[in-house]
Motif scaffolding. Structure first.
Motif, PDB file in Angstrom:
ATOM      1  N   GLU A 478      -8.744   6.685  52.514  1.00 51.08           N
ATOM      2  CA  GLU A 478      -8.597   5.356  53.114  1.00 51.08           C
ATOM      3  C   GLU A 478      -8.408   4.291  52.047  1.00 51.08           C
ATOM      4  O   GLU A 478      -7.616   3.342  52.190  1.00 51.08           O
ATOM      5  CB  GLU A 478      -9.834   5.038  53.952  1.00 51.08           C
ATOM      6  CG  GLU A 478      -9.961   5.921  55.189  1.00 51.08           C
ATOM      7  CD  GLU A 478     -11.267   5.678  55.909  1.00 51.08           C
ATOM      8  OE1 GLU A 478     -12.014   4.773  55.489  1.00 51.08           O
ATOM      9  OE2 GLU A 478     -11.535   6.398  56.895  1.00 51.08           O
ATOM     10  N   GLU A 482      -5.318   1.590  51.737  1.00 51.92           N
ATOM     11  CA  GLU A 482      -5.491   0.138  51.716  1.00 51.92           C
ATOM     12  C   GLU A 482      -4.878  -0.475  50.469  1.00 51.92           C
ATOM     13  O   GLU A 482      -4.274  -1.554  50.502  1.00 51.92           O
ATOM     14  CB  GLU A 482      -6.984  -0.193  51.795  1.00 51.92           C
ATOM     15  CG  GLU A 482      -7.592   0.141  53.162  1.00 51.92           C
ATOM     16  CD  GLU A 482      -9.084  -0.123  53.188  1.00 51.92           C
ATOM     17  OE1 GLU A 482      -9.612  -0.514  52.124  1.00 51.92           O
ATOM     18  OE2 GLU A 482      -9.696   0.097  54.250  1.00 51.92           O
ATOM     19  N   CYS A 485      -1.232  -0.732  50.960  1.00 51.87           N
ATOM     20  CA  CYS A 485      -0.914  -1.817  51.893  1.00 51.87           C
ATOM     21  C   CYS A 485      -1.003  -3.174  51.183  1.00 51.87           C
ATOM     22  O   CYS A 485      -0.170  -4.066  51.425  1.00 51.87           O
ATOM     23  CB  CYS A 485      -1.864  -1.763  53.083  1.00 51.87           C
ATOM     24  SG  CYS A 485      -1.589  -0.351  54.159  1.00 51.87           S
ATOM     25  N   ARG A 486      -1.977  -3.355  50.304  1.00 47.44           N
ATOM     26  CA  ARG A 486      -2.107  -4.619  49.583  1.00 47.44           C
ATOM     27  C   ARG A 486      -0.916  -4.856  48.666  1.00 47.44           C
ATOM     28  O   ARG A 486      -0.381  -5.954  48.574  1.00 47.44           O
ATOM     29  CB  ARG A 486      -3.413  -4.627  48.781  1.00 47.44           C
ATOM     30  CG  ARG A 486      -4.648  -4.966  49.632  1.00 47.44           C
ATOM     31  CD  ARG A 486      -5.823  -5.379  48.745  1.00 47.44           C
ATOM     32  NE  ARG A 486      -6.233  -4.273  47.863  1.00 47.44           N
ATOM     33  CZ  ARG A 486      -7.155  -3.372  48.215  1.00 47.44           C
ATOM     34  NH1 ARG A 486      -7.729  -3.408  49.398  1.00 47.44           N
ATOM     35  NH2 ARG A 486      -7.504  -2.423  47.355  1.00 47.44           N
TER      36      ARG A 486
END
Length: 500
Positions: A478, A482, A485-486
């Motif tokens: 996960e 993330e 995605c950032r």
């Protein structure tokens, strides 16, 4: 072991050498100085022992394998077993020709050897003729050219009286001896291959190969014919079997010299089939179409005589295991005719114990698998909504029976996280429209989630224990998602600001 005698001892508990019914054919040497010498061993020792000591069991064993190869109706099978008198061609015929009457008159003139039932003493006398012919196989037309009738009668009288004969003196010709041998076989009360086996030999001659569609062809099945003859010769009377072996070996050696004597295996079969296979008191008209089968059958015996007097491997093994008290495989089809009662009682107990252990092992494995699946299912449902979670759930749905959680697993979805609506996102949607959205979707579809989902499915299929899918690993996956995605958001923001 048998009784000891000096440096040697009889093997396998055979009777003493002086006994009349001794069947032991090999000796074990106890002298260390002679152990380098080759040991003579009869591979058919246990076969002969079983036939000698338990003839009924032996006959049942052999006949059961004969019927596996050839089809014998009830009457013919009873004749082979000796339970009924043989029904032969021409037996009910009322024809009485000169040839039939002549043969009957010849057999009424019984002597000590000629015209009498076959005995070991008679074989010992006739073996002198066979030994002499082995030394004179090059005579042209041997067994076909008749000899001198006067010399033949002198030789016949000498054999009947039991006097010693010096065949190497030059008084008799090889044709005289060959004709007298045929005369001896023709005057036996029944043919050398016996009346009981007549129908079986006809069936063996019909054994042919099958094509790809399962239809019979005209090509003889040599392997099955050899196997059937091996079995049939095992149940011949001992004197008949002994003389048949001597005779076929002589004819085999004669056929090997056919370039000198002009007598092939087929020519020799034409000379000997009426004497060793045809029923007595029948003519060629009685046999009709069977003459060709019988002649071809004798030809086959001559060509393959070196293989016909060996017991099949499964018969040897059955006889050996019968005396060792183990489970016997009586044929290629594993017919258990001689299974001991103790092995029949122990076999179900062993199978029950084995099945009980297998059941316990399966239950433990199933329990560990279910626990691992339950924990994995909890982790998946506690994850925030994402593409990875959807793909994992789709994998669960593909295997509903194997991946369904137990009743103690909460199946309610986790609370959805509210999606943030930033100012930059509104500007992008207003100015650039759907192409930007499609572009973002295409960029977001990186191979990372696909790889993660495949790894999770692979771990799910292994699922030997819950340690394969730990919380730390899920958190690391996960975190990587993330972070990606950032980075993607920062790239899009920089692009939007430059466009504005």
């Amino acid at each position: 072991m048998g009784r000891r005698s000096g440096r040697y001892e009889m093997a396998a508990g055979a009777p003493a050498p002086g006994g009349s019914d001794a069947i032991c054919n090999f000796v074990i040497c106890n002298d260390s100085s002679l152990r380098s010498q080759p040991i003579i061993f009869n591979p058919d020792f246990f076969v002969e022992k079983l036939r000698h000591e338990k003839p009924e069991v032996f006959t049942q064993l052999v006949v059961s394998n004969i019927t596996r190869l050839i089809d014998l109706p009830g009457a013919e099978l009873a004749q082979l077993m000796g339970e009924e008198d043989p029904k032969l061609p021409g037996a009910n015929s009322t024809a009485s020709g000169f040839f039939r009457s002549l043969m009957s008159l010849k057999r009424k003139e019984k002597g000590v050897v000629f015209g009498s039932p076959l005995t070991e003493e008679g074989i010992a006398q006739v073996s002198q003729l066979i030994d002499y012919l082995h030394k004179n196989l090059r005579a042209e037309g041997l067994f076909r050219v008749p000899g001198n009738s006067i010399r033949q009668q002198i030789l016949k009288d000498a054999l009947n009286s039991g006097t010693d004969i010096d065949l190497d003196s030059g008084e008799f010709h090889s044709n005289d001896v060959a004709t007298l041998l045929k005369m001896f076989l023709g005057e036996l009360p029944e043919p050398l291959l016996t009346h009981k086996h007549f129908h079986a030999h006809l069936k063996i001659a019909d054994l042919t190969l099958f094509d790809e569609k399962g239809n019979k062809t005209s090509t003889p099945d040599k392997e099955r014919q050899i196997e059937a003859l091996q079995l049939l010769f095992l149940i011949l009377p001992a004197p008949n079997r002994s003389l048949l072996k001597l005779l076929l070996d002589l004819l085999y050696q004669t056929a090997k010299k056919q370039d000198k004597n002009k007598m092939s295996a087929h020519n020799l079969a034409l000379m000997f089939a009426p004497h060793i296979l045809w029923p007595r008191n029948v003519t060629a008209n009685d046999l009709q179409e069977n003459i060709t089968k019988l002649n071809n059958g004798v030809t086959f015996m001559i060509k393959h005589s070196q293989k016909l007097f060996k017991a099949p491997a499964y018969i040897r093994e059955c006889a050996r295991l019968h005396y060792l008290g183990s489970r016997a495989h009586t044929s290629k089809d594993d017919l258990d005719l001689l299974t001991s009662p103790s092995s029949k009682e122990l076999q179900p107990l062993k199978s029950q114990k084995r099945s009980r252990l297998d059941t316990c092992h399966q239950e433990e494995t199933q329990q560990r698998t279910e626990e691992a699946l339950k924990e994995l299912f909890r982790h998946v449902h506690n994850m925030p909504d994402s593409a990875k979670k959807k793909k994992l759930i789709r994998q669960f749905n593909k295997h509903p029976t194997a991946l369904t959680p137990g009743p103690d697993v909460p199946t309610s979805p986790a609370p959805r996280r509210t999606r943030s609506r930033s100012f930059s996102g509104l500007i992008k949607r207003k100015v650039l429209g759907t192409p930007v959205i499609l572009e973002r979707k295409s960029r977001d579809a990186t191979p990372e989630p696909e790889r993660v989902s495949k790894e999770n499915v692979h771990l799910l299929q292994k699922c030997g224990s819950p340690a394969h899918m730990s919380q730390a690993k899920l958190k690391s996956l996960e975190g990587r998602k993330e972070e990606s995605c950032r980075r993607m958001r920062a790239h899009l923001l920089s692009k939007d600001s430059s466009s504005l």
